[in-house]
Design a protein around this motif. Structure first.
Motif, PDB file in Angstrom:
ATOM      1  N   ARG A  24       0.830  -1.209   0.000  1.00 20.74           N
ATOM      2  CA  ARG A  24       0.000   0.000   0.000  1.00 20.74           C
ATOM      3  C   ARG A  24       0.865   1.260   0.000  1.00 20.74           C
ATOM      4  NH1 ARG A  24      -5.125   1.501   0.609  1.00 20.74           N
ATOM      5  NH2 ARG A  24      -5.623   3.327   1.861  1.00 20.74           N
ATOM      6  N   SER A  82       2.670   1.584  -3.414  1.00 13.86           N
ATOM      7  CA  SER A  82       1.682   1.926  -4.435  1.00 13.86           C
ATOM      8  C   SER A  82       1.217   3.364  -4.273  1.00 13.86           C
ATOM      9  CB  SER A  82       0.487   0.974  -4.336  1.00 13.86           C
ATOM     10  OG  SER A  82      -0.566   1.412  -5.137  1.00 13.86           O
ATOM     11  N   ARG A  83       0.925   3.769  -3.051  1.00 10.95           N
ATOM     12  CA  ARG A  83       0.445   5.126  -2.775  1.00 10.95           C
ATOM     13  C   ARG A  83       1.496   6.152  -3.172  1.00 10.95           C
ATOM     14  NH1 ARG A  83      -1.006   4.530   2.586  1.00 10.95           N
ATOM     15  NH2 ARG A  83       1.089   5.082   3.187  1.00 10.95           N
ATOM     16  N   THR A  85       2.082   6.101  -7.080  1.00 10.18           N
ATOM     17  CA  THR A  85       0.893   6.582  -7.778  1.00 10.18           C
ATOM     18  C   THR A  85       0.766   8.093  -7.605  1.00 10.18           C
ATOM     19  OG1 THR A  85      -0.207   4.465  -7.463  1.00 10.18           O
ATOM     20  CG2 THR A  85      -1.610   6.325  -7.951  1.00 10.18           C
ATOM     21  N   ARG A 121      -1.577   3.118 -10.879  1.00 11.14           N
ATOM     22  CA  ARG A 121      -1.579   1.933 -10.006  1.00 11.14           C
ATOM     23  C   ARG A 121      -1.592   0.657 -10.833  1.00 11.14           C
ATOM     24  NH1 ARG A 121      -6.357   1.935  -6.029  1.00 11.14           N
ATOM     25  NH2 ARG A 121      -7.437   1.429  -7.939  1.00 11.14           N
ATOM     26  N   LEU A 151       1.863   0.060 -12.256  1.00 15.85           N
ATOM     27  CA  LEU A 151       2.816  -0.399 -11.250  1.00 15.85           C
ATOM     28  C   LEU A 151       2.525  -1.829 -10.784  1.00 15.85           C
ATOM     29  CD1 LEU A 151       5.144   0.298  -9.239  1.00 15.85           C
ATOM     30  CD2 LEU A 151       3.358   1.033  -7.655  1.00 15.85           C
ATOM     31  N   LEU A 152       1.340  -2.034 -10.233  1.00 14.89           N
ATOM     32  CA  LEU A 152       1.013  -3.341  -9.656  1.00 14.89           C
ATOM     33  C   LEU A 152       0.594  -4.353 -10.717  1.00 14.89           C
ATOM     34  CD1 LEU A 152      -0.863  -2.135  -6.458  1.00 14.89           C
ATOM     35  CD2 LEU A 152       1.473  -2.972  -6.659  1.00 14.89           C
TER      36      LEU A 152
END
Length: 151
Positions: A13, A16-17, A20, A106, A109-110
């Motif tokens: 998280r 990602s945060r 992003t 996001r 990335l993920l």
């Protein structure tokens, strides 16, 4: 197992945060404001109390976030036709653009990392999601009505 689960999900998280937010327009929004925008994006017309419940926050905290996002031009707060004292929340066009940019960043990335995972790992993650959702719902119930408390 619990410590590892919390560590891995928190790291995912956080990473990602951070990544992003770097890819999205300025100014950066605080995490709580971003989370509220995602709740409203997923449930257009949601009320403040329901948004607070979805975020596991106090109603007055969400009211403050709503005021900030309305002032920033990212959220509309309209009276509920059924109850003029209540408000219904919807995103502005500017917020829709930001949400789309966050989701794209996001996913890049993920999504790319998941695409490179082995089929067995992809299956394991997909199979774990329903169980994780049930754990989340149980924690929410426990917080609302702690176990062992006489009703």
């Amino acid at each position: 197992m619990l410590g590892e689960l919390m560590s891995i999900t928190a790291a995912l998280r956080r990473l990602s945060r951070r990544r992003t937010a770097e890819a999205v327009a300025r100014p950066r929004l605080p995490e709580a404001q971003r989370e509220l925008l995602f709740v409203v994006a997923n449930q257009p017309g949601i009320g403040i109390a329901a948004a607070a419940q979805a975020l596991d926050l106090a109603g007055n905290s969400v009211s403050t976030l709503v005021n900030q996002l309305v002032e920033a031009g990212l959220l509309h707060r309209d009276p509920d036709p059924a109850d003029r004292r209540a408000a219904r929340l919807t995103l502005t066009a500017k917020a829709h653009e930001r949400i789309a940019a966050w989701r794209a960043a996001r996913a890049a990335l993920l999504g790319q990392a998941l695409d490179r995972a082995t089929p067995a790992d992809q299956d394991a993650i997909a199979n774990a999601l329903p169980a994780l959702k049930r754990v989340l719902e149980q924690v929410r119930r426990d917080v609302a009505e702690p176990p062992g408390r006489d009703a």
